[in-house]
Design a protein around this motif. Structure first.
Motif, PDB file in Angstrom:
ATOM      1  N   ALA A  88      -7.738   2.104   5.621  1.00  0.00           N
ATOM      2  CA  ALA A  88      -8.862   1.411   5.796  1.00  0.00           C
ATOM      3  C   ALA A  88      -9.091   1.242   7.377  1.00  0.00           C
ATOM      4  O   ALA A  88     -10.152   1.746   7.797  1.00  0.00           O
ATOM      5  CB  ALA A  88      -8.866   0.111   5.317  1.00  0.00           C
ATOM      6  N   LEU A 139       0.910  -1.272  -0.136  1.00  0.00           N
ATOM      7  CA  LEU A 139      -0.049   0.027  -0.010  1.00  0.00           C
ATOM      8  C   LEU A 139       0.853   1.210   0.079  1.00  0.00           C
ATOM      9  O   LEU A 139       1.827   1.266   0.678  1.00  0.00           O
ATOM     10  CB  LEU A 139      -0.816  -0.021   1.184  1.00  0.00           C
ATOM     11  CG  LEU A 139      -1.969  -1.081   1.219  1.00  0.00           C
ATOM     12  CD1 LEU A 139      -2.819  -1.014   2.628  1.00  0.00           C
ATOM     13  CD2 LEU A 139      -2.886  -0.839   0.241  1.00  0.00           C
ATOM     14  N   SER A 196      -4.362   7.660  -1.362  1.00  0.00           N
ATOM     15  CA  SER A 196      -4.608   7.490   0.198  1.00  0.00           C
ATOM     16  C   SER A 196      -5.466   6.257   0.301  1.00  0.00           C
ATOM     17  O   SER A 196      -6.705   6.168  -0.394  1.00  0.00           O
ATOM     18  CB  SER A 196      -5.344   8.813   0.597  1.00  0.00           C
ATOM     19  OG  SER A 196      -5.777   8.256   2.001  1.00  0.00           O
ATOM     20  N   HIS A 197      -5.150   5.441   1.427  1.00  0.00           N
ATOM     21  CA  HIS A 197      -5.986   4.324   1.476  1.00  0.00           C
ATOM     22  C   HIS A 197      -5.661   3.690   2.621  1.00  0.00           C
ATOM     23  O   HIS A 197      -4.618   2.798   3.114  1.00  0.00           O
ATOM     24  CB  HIS A 197      -5.771   3.217   0.284  1.00  0.00           C
ATOM     25  CG  HIS A 197      -6.441   1.949   0.764  1.00  0.00           C
ATOM     26  ND1 HIS A 197      -7.902   1.870   0.497  1.00  0.00           N
ATOM     27  CD2 HIS A 197      -6.182   0.670   1.241  1.00  0.00           C
ATOM     28  CE1 HIS A 197      -8.137   0.604   0.771  1.00  0.00           C
ATOM     29  NE2 HIS A 197      -7.432   0.067   1.292  1.00  0.00           N
TER      30      HIS A 197
END
Lengths: 304, 304
Positions: B236, B136, B233-234
């Protein structure tokens, strides 16, 4: 993703999928795992000592009934004496029903027991208290029940009080203490309370078993359980926290155990940093208290 | 419930309702409150000392732009020197746009500044890195940005790095640390890092202001802000936690402050209980590191 419906350990049909360790188990292996967890929790955390007299707090629900049977089973191999203690809050149609179940189980297991009733001890049953007072019933009832469990344990001369709190109960309390910033309460509670508080020490043998699994375990073992819910129960904050935790667990299986283990570590780190509350003896009933009159006696005055 | 749309302190129209202390405020009184909170956070927690040279980490977003103007304002009354530091991750259409805003603000305030670019420092812009790698993007980018902010601060000879983290950022991190049981990280971070870590000390003057209020403050003061969001952007887990906290705050206004204050207390309680990590000096770049090669140098090798 494991699509099989078989037990991971034998050819039997799986009855449960434990997502947090990605394992499906049959009735027998699930029951063994559960028993094993409870046994290990008791021994690893030294919840009981040899020849302890353990007062088991039994309400008739799935948790405390599972606790009673688990400890009876444990007592076959380890020398402890069990005695049941039950509080009758005086709630018609709810506690009146569950008490029948409780007494059946005590008798079935041949365990002596003691029942204390709000009617005698507080002066009024909850059904009367709720009629007159504006406070939320749980705020009274929690204090009275806690007080009476301690009283009952003293009366039956017990060394420990075992309660049926499960993993979900514990993790909810941990998170609530984090949110409130109440680290002194966090340090005081958990799988066992400190031995030197002046109260009978409390232990929670089921604290490592998720709520759902206790329900399943109780059903698979055909325990006679009272499944009703208290008509006065209203814990908005805890409900919100319960929902949040279930959502997190659903997204990331294992979150509850992670929070539980984290808090156990934190308690170790906090040892010494948080002093015990300075205790008085309540001027009315003599139990240890942070003030000259204990909360229970204060509330008894209010409701009488 | 207060139905008025007037400011609680003057006859002006309210622009905001701060539910956690049940108060509506006009533009002027809201701005004064916000400035006051930031100033008090700086002085109460001794975030800066006289004659400090403070590197302000500015990305052009609402938080870091508000930070820059707040510190410029603070520097008019308290003798500190400001120098801007900005990281160009190399994200076309996002950072390329925000950099224009950042430089405008530096120039408007007459503040010297330094820009470090992934292209030169890491060897590749993020736009290239994300093409090749399976990880990521945030996992790299967080490490590189942190490393380069420290490097930039050293290059401009700064005593402190000020970052724009707001109350919401902080409370999210606190809750994530509680869930992970990472009390050592909790103890290391917060409104200011320890002074003796080997890294330039980091301070967070906005840590006591909720995110929404910073956005409002920036708008009311007509700060030139870049409102875009990073295309890579990630996060979670953080998103889930953000939603949870907003839900709790909605139900019980003040919950975020409560968690923040609780964690500050916990950090005090943990002092002494958690030792600093034993640090090496990275064999490649010389920065302090828990291992012989620091994370940033390791990741640089991976992406090159």
């Amino acid at each position: 993703m494991d699509k099989s419906t078989k037990c991971a350990l034998c050819p039997q049909k799986a009855v449960v999928h434990l997502k947090y360790f990605n394992r499906k188990l049959c009735k027998q292996h699930f029951s063994e795992l559960t028993q094993d967890r409870i046994r290990k929790n008791i021994s690893k955390n030294e919840l009981v000592d040899k020849n302890n007299r353990v007062a088991v707090a039994v309400s008739g629900g799935k948790d405390s009934t599972t606790l009673l049977y688990s400890l009876a089973n444990f007592a076959e191999k380890f020398p402890i004496e069990l005695v049941g203690i039950t509080i009758d809050e005086g709630i018609e149609g709810y506690r009146s029903e569950s008490l029948k179940v409780v007494e059946k189980n005590y008798k079935k297991l041949g365990i002596e027991y003691k029942i204390l009733r709000y009617e005698n001890e507080v002066g009024k049953p909850m059904d009367e208290i709720v009629k007159k007072d504006q406070r939320l019933p749980c705020s009274y009832c929690g204090v009275f029940r806690r007080d009476l469990l301690n009283k009952a344990a003293l009366e039956v001369d017990a060394d420990k009080i075992a309660t049926g709190h499960n993993l979900d109960d514990e993790v909810q309390s941990i998170l609530m203490n984090y949110i409130r910033g109440d680290f002194s309460r966090l340090a005081r509670t958990g799988t066992k309370t400190a031995a030197d508080t002046g109260f009978v020490q409390r232990i929670k043998p089921l604290s490592v078993v998720p709520e759902k699994e206790i329900a399943l375990y109780a059903m698979l073992n055909n325990f006679e359980v009272y499944w009703g819910e208290c008509p006065y129960s209203h814990e908005a904050f805890r409900s919100e926290i319960r929902d949040t935790l279930n959502r997190w667990e659903e997204r990331s299986p294992g979150t509850k155990y992670q929070i539980y283990n984290g808090a156990e570590n934190l308690k170790e780190l906090l040892k010494g940093a948080i002093g015990g509350a300075i205790l008085f003896e309540c001027e009315i009933c003599g139990t240890p208290s942070p003030s000259v009159i204990c909360k229970s006696c204060e509330m008894k005055k209010e409701v009488r």
